[in-house]
Every structure is written in structure tokens, then in C-alpha cells.
Design an enzyme around this catalytic site. Structure first.
Site, PDB file in Angstrom:
ATOM      1  N   CYS A   2       0.801  -1.229   0.000  1.00 48.97           N
ATOM      2  CA  CYS A   2       0.000   0.000   0.000  1.00 48.97           C
ATOM      3  C   CYS A   2       0.829   1.272   0.000  1.00 48.97           C
ATOM      4  CB  CYS A   2      -0.878   0.053   1.227  1.00 48.97           C
ATOM      5  SG  CYS A   2      -1.899  -1.367   1.488  1.00 48.97           S
ATOM      6  N   ARG A  27       5.304   0.205  -5.607  1.00 59.58           N
ATOM      7  CA  ARG A  27       5.253  -0.527  -4.347  1.00 59.58           C
ATOM      8  C   ARG A  27       4.387  -1.785  -4.446  1.00 59.58           C
ATOM      9  NH1 ARG A  27       6.738   2.967   0.048  1.00 59.58           N
ATOM     10  NH2 ARG A  27       5.418   1.838   1.495  1.00 59.58           N
ATOM     11  N   TRP A  74      -2.844  -2.802  -1.458  1.00 57.40           N
ATOM     12  CA  TRP A  74      -2.415  -4.189  -1.691  1.00 57.40           C
ATOM     13  C   TRP A  74      -3.220  -5.013  -0.702  1.00 57.40           C
ATOM     14  CZ3 TRP A  74       0.115  -8.281   0.792  1.00 57.40           C
ATOM     15  CH2 TRP A  74       0.746  -9.221  -0.043  1.00 57.40           C
ATOM     16  N   ASN A 100      -2.277   2.360   5.647  1.00 61.35           N
ATOM     17  CA  ASN A 100      -1.313   1.290   5.330  1.00 61.35           C
ATOM     18  C   ASN A 100      -1.085   0.498   6.601  1.00 61.35           C
ATOM     19  OD1 ASN A 100      -0.919   2.479   2.906  1.00 61.35           O
ATOM     20  ND2 ASN A 100       1.236   2.995   3.231  1.00 61.35           N
ATOM     21  N   GLY A 101      -0.908  -0.800   6.466  1.00 65.58           N
ATOM     22  CA  GLY A 101      -0.602  -1.615   7.647  1.00 65.58           C
ATOM     23  C   GLY A 101      -1.776  -2.500   8.001  1.00 65.58           C
ATOM     24  N   GLU A 485      20.002 -16.172  -5.672  1.00 62.94           N
ATOM     25  CA  GLU A 485      19.517 -14.868  -6.126  1.00 62.94           C
ATOM     26  C   GLU A 485      19.103 -14.921  -7.605  1.00 62.94           C
ATOM     27  OE1 GLU A 485      18.467 -12.319  -4.841  1.00 62.94           O
ATOM     28  OE2 GLU A 485      18.664 -10.707  -6.299  1.00 62.94           O
ATOM     29  N   LYS A 489      15.353 -14.074  -8.951  1.00 62.19           N
ATOM     30  CA  LYS A 489      15.089 -13.045  -9.968  1.00 62.19           C
ATOM     31  C   LYS A 489      14.237 -13.635 -11.086  1.00 62.19           C
ATOM     32  CE  LYS A 489      15.728 -10.146  -8.335  1.00 62.19           C
ATOM     33  NZ  LYS A 489      16.312  -9.848  -7.053  1.00 62.19           N
ATOM     34  N   GLU A 492      10.571 -14.243  -9.994  1.00 61.85           N
ATOM     35  CA  GLU A 492       9.805 -13.003  -9.796  1.00 61.85           C
ATOM     36  C   GLU A 492       9.362 -12.377 -11.100  1.00 61.85           C
ATOM     37  OE1 GLU A 492      11.392 -10.391  -6.255  1.00 61.85           O
ATOM     38  OE2 GLU A 492      13.026 -11.016  -7.529  1.00 61.85           O
ATOM     39  N   HIS A 508      22.027 -34.802  -4.017  1.00 61.81           N
ATOM     40  CA  HIS A 508      21.207 -35.379  -2.948  1.00 61.81           C
ATOM     41  C   HIS A 508      19.713 -35.212  -3.215  1.00 61.81           C
ATOM     42  CE1 HIS A 508      24.875 -36.043  -0.698  1.00 61.81           C
ATOM     43  NE2 HIS A 508      25.235 -34.832  -1.051  1.00 61.81           N
ATOM     44  N   LYS A 607       6.879  -3.930  -3.437  1.00 60.93           N
ATOM     45  CA  LYS A 607       8.266  -3.507  -3.265  1.00 60.93           C
ATOM     46  C   LYS A 607       8.654  -3.470  -1.801  1.00 60.93           C
ATOM     47  CE  LYS A 607      12.227  -2.024  -4.591  1.00 60.93           C
ATOM     48  NZ  LYS A 607      13.125  -3.086  -5.073  1.00 60.93           N
TER      49      LYS A 607
END
Ligand code: F6R
Length: 612
Positions: A2, A27, A74, A100-101, A485, A489, A492, A508, A607
Site C-alpha cells: 500500500c 510498491r 495491496w 497502510n498496515g 539470487e 530473480k 519473480e 542429494h 516492493k
């Protein structure tokens, strides 16, 4: 996650708030809305979908106003739809709020309000809070400001809220706890937002509101109070951000721009700290904690996602250079498993945004147990930076693309400086090795610039592999976190399933996946694990896997085995991850673009992850 934005002043408010919402799109969000006050008349427009859809929706509507609040939501409580979008209204329709939150005790508050006859039109915790504020206001016959103060004493959770009141059309009320709020101070105007990006083009004077503070904002007046109604002096800071930093500047996407900014951002993260010629390293933010760091029983790195991967590289490095045990923890797990932590432990929290709720909560709990907290943050003035006892900013500049790229390499650079500084102070590194690593760091920006010249080659490789269903990324030692990483990437940005593994661990289990369809990306630069990883490549080739290898200049062995090779400049193994991640960022970017996805705003992602 948000975003909030608000304006009060002499300009037309709607265009300012709309532009601010666009700046906050990065965001991550799924609905959006604005409230506008014109004299005594409150108007609310909100819509599921992107800001552009809200823009279409309000065409021809009355948008006149000099005070407005806006929101990108969001979804947490209730699906993304028009009803659940913010602003939410109080029962009497006079107060509008964006938030927000998460209000954790919203169910209990809602029940109390239902018992008093309140009716709700959305599924949100936000609507509960604004009804609660209005209930207090009418039962206590008090001002909105007073009602907010009383209400927030009962609220459990993290929030930043902005409220406009039809009965007080010249005032905006804002409050925060745990979610960010920046106020831009202009001439006869104020701008409020979740971060500085909607503000920077209007003013460079900003106030970062603290937890448990309430701001009473008029066009030409800003009053800050704490939750006990005591006046606080706003601390006005100069914003260290240029408008160009939050615009695409000719690149097709922010992600590509940020990948290409890395030679500069790495340089910025080292500037004023690394003096290779003079053989010196200065980290002002650690100075007063150096004794503790030298004597630390343990260093615990807490972080999430990409920042956690940077922490893993630091684990290898700090243990090798400083001989201090290091643990790298997912912040979300660390907090809730009642870890053994206390005096003598140093926590390093790594975060780009400085607002990641899981990391913040982990820090708070470790602090309560007596540990000292250092922050490695990108966003100046962020909650994590402020909760830390000390630390080092990464100075990568605003990162707008949802997938972290330049913040990661800046984190690696700064964590290297921290490791080297502790080792020097502790005497666990020879003068020769110290100087060698300073020289290596000094030249890393240039090597990253060289790696970026591979862009066209990597685009071709991306075309070849873009339709693969799965990918495996393998690396050893310092390059193992880079394999993780690279896989993150790709997931995403391209929505292709990808897994990162230590190359030896592949035997394994994951080796069962290998067939002629599976691309296996090896991060196999020349380092102390080189011979071993060559064997791992052979194991994949023996099973007809497709090998795409990131290797070092001059290597003749791996190119003879791999199907595709990306050759990067040579560097000491401690520094090599900063270079070897570059082709993996580009690979993910090109595959995402070739598949037609919005690489700057991948689906479902935010974000700044401000909920636990
Ligand atoms: C991945 C990514 C996320 C973040 C994570 C932590 O590209 O961006 O995995 O790294 O959400 O965020 P910060 O670093 O802001 O704490």
C-alpha cells in the site's frame, strides 16, 4: 505494498495526489482511490485495478479541491474490489481515511462497534478503525484529532493513517506506528506520502514522522504531537534525492535502468569509505560499536528475500575474515522461534526499503533481549535505520523496479567493507590481504561495467531458453547465494519455476530433475571451489542437462563443456559475487520481457513488504 499520498495547499490537490499515486505504483497494489474535500463537501472515488483506471473513472467528475488523500491498496483484509479500496468512510460519512498496515485487533473492535449498531460496507480493518474513531468522536464530543489519539491507544498493529474531515476542511490528520510517513514542507503547502518519491519534485524539505506521533497539517502549519498530546518539534531534513532518480531516463524499464546504474551505485556505496591508495577504510556508523563487534560472540544477520541472499554472502566473508561465527536468519522465522540471543550478540539487519515488517519485528525482539542492532539499509530515515543502534547506508539511490538489483550489489559492497573493517580492527587479516581486497573493491565498479557489455549476448541466450518450464541454478561457496539470487530473480520476473542450490547438494535430490529439457545455470567463476564445480557440471552433462555457465575470462575448461557461456571479469572470490550476479539479473530481465510481462511490477509482489 500500500501507498498513501496527500496534499493540502494552494494548488489543485487532485493532480498532485494522482501523480503521487503513479509514483507509488512501484510498491505493488491492486486498487486505488482518492478523497477530495471542497469546502464542506467530501467526495470519494475508488476503483479496483490500476491508477489509470481510476483516472478514467473520474473523467467529467467534480475534482475541485485543495485538500486530498489518496491510496494504492495491496489487499490484506478482503479481496481487491471497489468496496474494499480506500478511502474508507466513517458511519456518518464525514470522515474519510486511507491506511497502510494492519489493525490486528480489528475483529474485537468491529464486534464492539456492531454491538453499538454500526454497519459496515467493506471487509477491511480500515473501515473498522475509521468507524471506531468516529464513535469516540461522537460519544466524547471531542475533535477528530483527540478521537484519533484515544483510538490509537487501543489499536494493536502497524499503521499509517491519513484522515480528512468534512467538518474541518482545512486540516489533514496523519498518524503512524510501524509504517512509514514522510511530510514534505512547501511554501503554504504540505505533501504527505509513504516515501519521498511523490514529494521530491515539489520540495526537498521533509519531516520523517516517528512512531506514535500524530501530525495536524494545515496548508501553512504543521503540528506534531505524541500520543500523550505533547507537542514535538518537527525535525526538517534535506532530501538527498533527485527527480531523475525516480524516472526511467530513456530505459524501457526501471529494472533495466537500475541494472545499468550499478557501476555508479556500487561506486557510491564505497565513496568516502574506501581509500585503496591510502590503505584505509572508514565506517563512521560503526565506530562506536567496533569494540562490541570485535568481541562479539556471534553475528546474526536478519533479512528477507534478496537482502537475505546478501547476508549469506556476508556470512562466508565475515567468518573467513574475522573468525566470528555468523548466522543468517530469515527474519520471519527468527522472530517467532524464540531464538537464543542476548548480550554479546550483534544483529545486522539488511534491508533495501528499511520498512520490511518481518525484519523490523525481528530487530525489536532481539533488541528487547539485549542484543545490539546494526542496520545495512538503503532508504535513509527508514524505520529499520531508525531502530538500529548504528550501521551503514548502502546509498544505491531509490530502487523502483520491484525486483531488487542495484540495492543487492550495494549491500554486497557495504557488507564487504564491514567484514574488512572488523577483520582489520581484530587483527585477523594480514596487511597484504587487506590491501589486496581494498584494491579489488576499488576496481569492482569497472568490472561490473564490463559485465554489463554482455547485455546483447544475454538477450540472445534469453531467447533460446525463454520457454523452459523450470530452471536450476547452482553455485558453490561465495557463488551459492548468487545461485539463489539468480533463481529468485527469474521466478519473480518471468514466473518460471526456478530453484537455487549449492552445486554439490544437487546430487542429494534435485539431480532427479535433470533431463535434456532442463536448463542448469552454473555460477562457476574461478575460485577455490572451481575444480569441484567443474565435476558438478560434468555430472549434469552426463545426464543430458543443458548447461549455461557464468565463467571467468581465460577459463578454457568450462566453455568446452557448457552449452552456453557468459564470461565475466576475474575478481577475488570475496568480491566476485558482485560481478557474477549481473548476467543473472539481465537473464531474468530479458526472459521476463520476452514473455511479455510487466517486469517492473510483477504480479502479486510488493516492493516494500510492510505486513508480517
Ligand atoms: C526480491 C526482492 C525481495 C526483497 C525482500 C526484502 O527481488 O526485492 O525479496 O529483497 O522483500 O526487502 P527489503 O530489502 O526492502 O527488506
Amino acid at each position: 505494498m500500500c501507498g498513501i499520498v496527500a496534499y493540502i495547499g494552494h494548488r489543485e490537490a487532485y493532480p498532485v495526489v494522482l501523480k503521487g499515486l503513479k509514483r507509488l505504483e512501484y510498491r505493488g497494489y491492486d486498487s486505488t482511490g482518492v478523497a477530495l474535500l471542497n469546502g464542506g463537501s467530501l467526495k470519494v472515488y475508488k476503483k479496483k485495478g490500476k491508477v489509470a483506471e481510476l483516472e478514467d473513472f473520474v473523467l467529467g467528475k467534480d475534482l475541485k479541491s485543495h485538500i486530498s488523500i489518496g491510496h494504492t491498496r495491496w489487499a490484506t483484509h478482503g479481496e481487491p474490489n471497489d468496496r474494499n479500496a480506500h478511502p474508507q468512510l466513517s458511519g456518518d460519512g464525514k470522515l474519510a481515511m486511507v491506511h497502510n498496515g494492519i489493525i490486528e485487533n480489528y475483529a474485537q473492535l468491529k464486534q464492539e462497534l456492531l454491538n453499538k449498531g454500526h454497519q459496515f460496507t467493506s471487509d477491511t480493518d480500515t473501515e473498522v478503525l475509521i468507524h471506531f474513531i468516529q464513535e469516540i468522536k461522537s460519544s466524547n464530543q471531542c475533535s477528530t484529532e483527540e478521537a484519533v489519539r484515544i483510538a490509537l491507544k487501543r489499536v494493536v498493529g502497524a499503521y499509517v493513517i491519513l484522515i480528512v474531515d468534512e467538518d474541518d476542511p482545512d486540516t489533514l490528520i496523519a498518524a503512524r506506528k510501524g509504517s512509514p510517513l514522510v511530510i514534505g514542507v512547501g511554501k503554504g503547502e504540505h505533501f504527505l506520502a509513504s516515501d519521498a518519491s511523490p514529494i521530491v519534485e515539489y520540495t526537498k524539505e521533509v519531516v520523517y514522522v516517528n512512531d506514535y506521533e500524530i501530525a495536524i497539517v494545515k496548508a501553512d502549519e504543521l503540528i506534531l504531537k505524541n500520543i500523550s498530546n505533547e507537542i514535538q518539534t518537527p525535525y526538517i531534513q534535506k532530501l538527498d534525492m533527485e527527480l531523475a532518480a525516480i524516472e526511467k531516463g530513456g530505459y524501457a524499464h526501471f529494472m533495466l535502468k537500475e541494472i545499468f546504474e550499478q557501476p555508479q551505485t556500487i561506486f557510491d556505496s564505497l565513496r568516502g569509505r574506501l581509500d585503496a591508495k591510502g590503505g584505509k577504510l572508514t565506517l563512521g556508523g560503526l565506530r562506536e560499536h567496533m569494540d562490541l563487534l570485535k568481541e562479539a560472540n556471534r553475528i546474526i544477520i536478519v533479512a528477507c528475500g534478496t537482502s537475505w541472499h546478501a547476508g549469506l554472502v556476508a556470512e562466508y566473508m565475515i567468518e573467513e575474515l574475522c573468525r566470528i561465527p555468523v548466522e543468517v536468519e530469515y527474519a520471519s522465522e527468527f522472530r517467532y522461534r524464540n531464538p537464543v540471543v542476548g548480550k554479546g550478540d550483534v544483529i545486522i539487519a539488511v534491508s533495501q526499503s528499511g520498512e520490511t515488517a518481518d525484519t523490523l519485528v525481528a530487530m525489536e525482539s532481539a533488541k528487547e533481549k539485549g542484543a545490539i542492532i546494526l542496520g545495512v539499509c538503503n532508504v535513509v530515515g527508514s524505520s529499520i535505520a531508525r531502530l538500529s543502534n548504528g550501521g551503514v547506508y548502502t546509498h544505491a539511490g531509490p530502487e523502483i523496479g520491484v525486483a531488487s538489483t542495484k540495492a543487492f550489489t550495494a549491500q554486497l559492497a557495504v557488507l564487504s567493507l564491514i567484514g574488512l573493517k572488523i577483520a582489520q580492527e581484530k587483527g585477523t587479516i594480514t596487511a597484504q590481504r587487506f590491501q589486496h581486497l581494498l584494491d579489488e573493491l576499488e576496481s569492482v565498479s569497472e568490472k561490473v561495467a564490463t559485465a554489463l557489455q554482455l547485455n546483447a549476448q544475454i538477450k540472445k541466450i534469453a531467447e533460446k531458453y525463454k520457454d523452459a518450464r523450470d530452471f536450476l541454478y547452482l553455485g558453490r561457496g561465495y557463488n551459492f547465494p548468487i545461485a539463489l539470487e539468480g533463481a529468485l530473480k527469474l521466478k519473480e520476473i518471468s514466473y518460471i519455476h526456478a530453484e537455487g542450490y549449492p552445486a554439490a547438494e544437487m546430487k542429494h535430490g534435485p539431480i532427479a530433475l535433470v533431463d535434456e529439457q532442463l536448463p542448469v545455470v552454473f555460477v562457476a567463476t574461478k575460485d577455490s571451489y572451481y575444480e569441484k564445480i567443474v565435476s558438478n557440471i560434468q555430472e549434469i552433462k552426463a545426464r543430458k542437462g543443458k548447461v549455461l555457465a557464468v565463467t571467468t575470462e581465460g577459463d578454457q575448461v568450462i566453455p568446452a563443456m557448457a552449452d552456453d557461456v557468459i564470461v565475466v571479469p576475474e575478481a577475488d572470490e570475496l568480491v566476485a559475487p558482485i560481478i557474477s550476479v549481473i548476467p543473472l539479473q539481465l537473464l531474468a530481465y530479458h526472459i521476463g520481457v520476452l514473455k511479455g510481462y510487466d517486469v517492473d511490477k510483477p504480479r502479486n509482489l510488493a516492493k516494500s513488504v510492510t505486513v508480517e
